[in-house]
Write an enzyme that holds these catalytic residues in place. Structure first.
Site, PDB file in Angstrom:
ATOM      1  N   CYS A   1      -3.983   4.965  -2.591  1.00  0.00           N
ATOM      2  CA  CYS A   1      -4.487   4.068  -3.634  1.00  0.00           C
ATOM      3  C   CYS A   1      -4.604   4.858  -4.930  1.00  0.00           C
ATOM      4  O   CYS A   1      -5.199   5.933  -4.937  1.00  0.00           O
ATOM      5  CB  CYS A   1      -5.832   3.494  -3.212  1.00  0.00           C
ATOM      6  SG  CYS A   1      -6.575   2.477  -4.491  1.00  0.00           S
TER       7      CYS A   1
ATOM      8  N   HIS B   1      -8.135  -0.928   8.867  1.00  0.00           N
ATOM      9  CA  HIS B   1      -7.100  -0.389   7.952  1.00  0.00           C
ATOM     10  C   HIS B   1      -7.476   1.071   7.678  1.00  0.00           C
ATOM     11  O   HIS B   1      -8.369   1.352   6.888  1.00  0.00           O
ATOM     12  CB  HIS B   1      -7.162  -1.263   6.695  1.00  0.00           C
ATOM     13  CG  HIS B   1      -6.308  -0.876   5.541  1.00  0.00           C
ATOM     14  ND1 HIS B   1      -5.286  -1.669   5.075  1.00  0.00           N
ATOM     15  CD2 HIS B   1      -6.332   0.187   4.695  1.00  0.00           C
ATOM     16  CE1 HIS B   1      -4.727  -1.116   4.012  1.00  0.00           C
ATOM     17  NE2 HIS B   1      -5.350   0.020   3.751  1.00  0.00           N
TER      18      HIS B   1
ATOM     19  N   ASP C   1       0.846  -1.208   0.000  1.00  0.00           N
ATOM     20  CA  ASP C   1       0.000   0.000   0.000  1.00  0.00           C
ATOM     21  C   ASP C   1       0.876   1.252   0.000  1.00  0.00           C
ATOM     22  O   ASP C   1       0.585   2.250  -0.658  1.00  0.00           O
ATOM     23  CB  ASP C   1      -0.904  -0.012   1.245  1.00  0.00           C
ATOM     24  CG  ASP C   1      -2.169   0.805   1.086  1.00  0.00           C
ATOM     25  OD1 ASP C   1      -2.176   1.726   0.243  1.00  0.00           O
ATOM     26  OD2 ASP C   1      -3.152   0.538   1.801  1.00  0.00           O
TER      27      ASP C   1
HETATM   28  P1  HMG Z   1      -9.148  -5.729 -16.392  1.00  0.00           P
HETATM   29  O1  HMG Z   1      -8.579  -4.722 -17.344  1.00  0.00           O
HETATM   30  O2  HMG Z   1     -10.614  -5.711 -16.158  1.00  0.00           O
HETATM   31  O3  HMG Z   1      -8.777  -7.223 -16.708  1.00  0.00           O
HETATM   32  O4  HMG Z   1      -8.375  -5.585 -15.006  1.00  0.00           O
HETATM   33  P2  HMG Z   1      -8.236  -7.989 -17.928  1.00  0.00           P
HETATM   34  O5  HMG Z   1      -8.395  -9.433 -17.570  1.00  0.00           O
HETATM   35  O6  HMG Z   1      -8.892  -7.455 -19.185  1.00  0.00           O
HETATM   36  O7  HMG Z   1      -6.667  -7.643 -17.938  1.00  0.00           O
HETATM   37  C1  HMG Z   1      -6.134  -6.395 -18.323  1.00  0.00           C
HETATM   38  C2  HMG Z   1      -4.639  -6.549 -18.529  1.00  0.00           C
HETATM   39  O8  HMG Z   1      -4.022  -6.918 -17.311  1.00  0.00           O
HETATM   40  C3  HMG Z   1      -4.317  -7.677 -19.498  1.00  0.00           C
HETATM   41  O9  HMG Z   1      -3.103  -7.323 -20.120  1.00  0.00           O
HETATM   42  C4  HMG Z   1      -4.091  -8.871 -18.602  1.00  0.00           C
HETATM   43  O10 HMG Z   1      -3.244  -9.821 -19.167  1.00  0.00           O
HETATM   44  C5  HMG Z   1      -3.434  -8.220 -17.394  1.00  0.00           C
HETATM   45  P3  HMG Z   1      -3.073  -7.023 -21.707  1.00  0.00           P
HETATM   46  O11 HMG Z   1      -3.601  -8.239 -22.343  1.00  0.00           O
HETATM   47  O12 HMG Z   1      -3.989  -5.839 -21.866  1.00  0.00           O
HETATM   48  O13 HMG Z   1      -1.621  -6.725 -21.944  1.00  0.00           O
HETATM   49  N1  HMG Z   1      -3.717  -8.896 -16.116  1.00  0.00           N
HETATM   50  C6  HMG Z   1      -2.769  -9.151 -15.211  1.00  0.00           C
HETATM   51  N2  HMG Z   1      -1.442  -8.919 -15.201  1.00  0.00           N
HETATM   52  C7  HMG Z   1      -0.763  -9.318 -14.090  1.00  0.00           C
HETATM   53  N3  HMG Z   1      -1.366  -9.890 -13.026  1.00  0.00           N
HETATM   54  C8  HMG Z   1      -2.681 -10.131 -13.010  1.00  0.00           C
HETATM   55  C9  HMG Z   1      -3.439  -9.763 -14.142  1.00  0.00           C
HETATM   56  N4  HMG Z   1      -4.748  -9.849 -14.416  1.00  0.00           N
HETATM   57  C10 HMG Z   1      -4.905  -9.317 -15.647  1.00  0.00           C
HETATM   58  N5  HMG Z   1      -3.233 -10.689 -11.939  1.00  0.00           N
HETATM   59  C11 HMG Z   1      -7.703  -6.287 -12.824  1.00  0.00           C
HETATM   60  C12 HMG Z   1      -8.796  -6.307 -13.871  1.00  0.00           C
HETATM   61  C13 HMG Z   1      -8.309  -6.787 -11.544  1.00  0.00           C
HETATM   62  C14 HMG Z   1      -6.579  -7.199 -13.278  1.00  0.00           C
HETATM   63  C15 HMG Z   1      -7.189  -4.837 -12.659  1.00  0.00           C
HETATM   64  O14 HMG Z   1      -8.288  -4.026 -12.403  1.00  0.00           O
HETATM   65  C16 HMG Z   1      -6.183  -4.696 -11.546  1.00  0.00           C
HETATM   66  O15 HMG Z   1      -5.079  -5.210 -11.601  1.00  0.00           O
HETATM   67  N6  HMG Z   1      -6.564  -3.959 -10.482  1.00  0.00           N
HETATM   68  C17 HMG Z   1      -5.709  -3.780  -9.335  1.00  0.00           C
HETATM   69  C18 HMG Z   1      -6.031  -2.511  -8.659  1.00  0.00           C
HETATM   70  C19 HMG Z   1      -5.131  -2.320  -7.466  1.00  0.00           C
HETATM   71  O16 HMG Z   1      -4.100  -2.953  -7.303  1.00  0.00           O
HETATM   72  N7  HMG Z   1      -5.526  -1.361  -6.604  1.00  0.00           N
HETATM   73  C20 HMG Z   1      -4.782  -1.033  -5.437  1.00  0.00           C
HETATM   74  C21 HMG Z   1      -4.876  -2.065  -4.371  1.00  0.00           C
HETATM   75  S1  HMG Z   1      -6.412  -2.041  -3.479  1.00  0.00           S
HETATM   76  C22 HMG Z   1      -6.147  -0.884  -2.232  1.00  0.00           C
HETATM   77  O17 HMG Z   1      -5.170  -0.172  -2.240  1.00  0.00           O
HETATM   78  C23 HMG Z   1      -7.126  -0.806  -1.097  1.00  0.00           C
HETATM   79  C24 HMG Z   1      -6.616  -1.490   0.176  1.00  0.00           C
HETATM   80  O18 HMG Z   1      -5.381  -0.927   0.603  1.00  0.00           O
HETATM   81  C25 HMG Z   1      -7.636  -1.327   1.305  1.00  0.00           C
HETATM   82  C26 HMG Z   1      -8.100   0.102   1.482  1.00  0.00           C
HETATM   83  O19 HMG Z   1      -7.281   1.021   1.665  1.00  0.00           O
HETATM   84  O20 HMG Z   1      -9.314   0.279   1.434  1.00  0.00           O
HETATM   85  C27 HMG Z   1      -6.388  -2.985  -0.050  1.00  0.00           C
HETATM   86 MG    MG Z   2      -5.168   0.910   1.712  1.00  0.00          MG
END
Ligand code: HMG
Ligand code: MG
Length: 305
Positions: A240, A207, A16
């Site tokens: 984030c 959190h 994070d």
């Molecule tokens: P999408 O665009 O809907 O999915 O993303 P997709 O299946 O069409 O994939 C898009 C591209 O990502 C493709 O690549 C996939 O291959 C690749 P391209 O073909 O275009 O070159 N891909 C991946 N690559 C690596 N690892 C993977 C993966 N999956 C697909 N696992 C997806 C959907 C969920 C993947 C995207 O939205 C994503 O990665 N989101 C992550 C967001 C994130 O990390 N946010 C921050 C963390 S959450 C947070 O901070 C909150 C928290 O701290 C708690 C709080 O504070 O409240 C936890």
């Molecule tokens: Mg967070």
């Protein structure tokens, strides 16, 4: 209720804390941060996220970070996994604990993981089953538990509903995220009471991001309800990419100071933690935002008690 006698800290700075950094942080620095955090006595260090590099470029080196970690007795290195592909990559990289992450707000769910709340739960179910099969523990995150940057207020019952769904599918613990740090102690209490009607208190973690400076008092409110697991980030790093304007997590230094003051020993070497926060802040070109770190460093510089 009496305050808990033991508290677990989940250190989230390598994930994070760094995910929102504009400047690329090298894999070497990430691994060194995790090593130093382990030396401070932290037992759960969220190491990285197996997410799309297009969405979060800073986490693109997840497998390399995992390859550089040294096993330490009693220390776990959980990682974030958004989908089955991420889970498989995390397991292949040696993860023994993962976290699925969704939101209590429909709008944030779309922005963060590109699917609805209902779709996210359908996505997580087979992940939790596959993780169980591989003997990998799964934590669940609920974002926007006290407000959403796109939707505004979030009903405590919506948080409870989502938290219960995660717990029910097999998450061993559910972390309630005030993603944009907009909560107050009163709102925190109401929300946690709602969740605790659906999820055992012992399985609830909190959190808090510190955007409006309320994270530490919100923790105190949660402690008073009996919550005993808190996520935090050294030097108050964090944010984030999908919650614009959100500040970092509550600083681990501040949390440790609070717990020490309450007579709850979290088993952390505060001086080493302050050094670690000062070191990573310098690497990133920031000042530590932790008030406790700044006070400790100023006291050291002045040579006072
Ligand atoms: P999408 O665009 O809907 O999915 O993303 P997709 O299946 O069409 O994939 C898009 C591209 O990502 C493709 O690549 C996939 O291959 C690749 P391209 O073909 O275009 O070159 N891909 C991946 N690559 C690596 N690892 C993977 C993966 N999956 C697909 N696992 C997806 C959907 C969920 C993947 C995207 O939205 C994503 O990665 N989101 C992550 C967001 C994130 O990390 N946010 C921050 C963390 S959450 C947070 O901070 C909150 C928290 O701290 C708690 C709080 O504070 O409240 C936890
Ligand atoms: Mg967070």
């Amino acid at each position: 209720m009496a305050l808990p006698s033991k508290v677990k800290i989940v250190e989230v700075s390598p994930r994070d804390g760094l995910q929102n950094e504009a400047k690329k942080v090298s894999t070497r620095i990430k691994i060194e941060l995790i090593r130093r955090l382990g030396e401070c006595g932290l037992k759960s260090i969220e190491a990285t996220a197996f997410v799309s590099a297009k969405w979060v470029p800073q986490m693109a080196d997840a497998a390399k970070v995992m390859a550089g970690l040294s096993p330490l007795p009693g220390v776990s290195y959980p990682v974030l996994t958004p989908n089955l592909r991420g889970l498989e990559a995390a397991i292949a990289a040696g993860a023994r604990e993962v976290a699925v992450f969704g939101a209590a707000s429909e709008a944030f769910s779309q922005k963060n993981i590109n699917c609805s709340i209902a779709e996210s739960l359908e996505r997580f179910r087979p992940m939790v089953a596959a993780a169980k099969e591989a003997d990998v523990k799964v934590r669940g995150y609920v974002s926007c538990v006290l407000g959403c940057p796109y939707q505004g207020d979030v009903a405590p019952n919506a948080v409870a509903e989502f938290a219960h769904a995660l717990f029910d599918m097999g998450c061993y613990e559910v972390s309630l995220g005030d993603t944009i740090g907009c909560g107050s102690p009163e709102k925190t209490k109401i929300m946690i009471e709602a969740v605790a009607r659906r999820v055992p208190l012992k399985k609830i973690a909190a959190h808090f991001h510190d955007t409006w400076g309320m994270a530490i008092v919100n923790i105190y409110a949660a402690l008073q309800l009996g919550v005993s697991v808190f996520d935090s980030s050294v030097a108050g790093l964090g944010g984030c990419p999908f919650a614009p304007g959100a500040a970092g997590n509550v600083a681990t230094e501040d949390l440790v100071w609070l717990l020490n003051g309450l007579g709850i020993d979290p088993g952390i070497d505060l001086e080493k933690l302050v050094d670690t926060g000062a070191w990573i802040s310098k690497e990133l070109g920031h000042e530590p935002v932790s008030r406790v770190a700044r006070a400790a460093l100023a006291r050291r510089a002045a040579g006072t008690l």
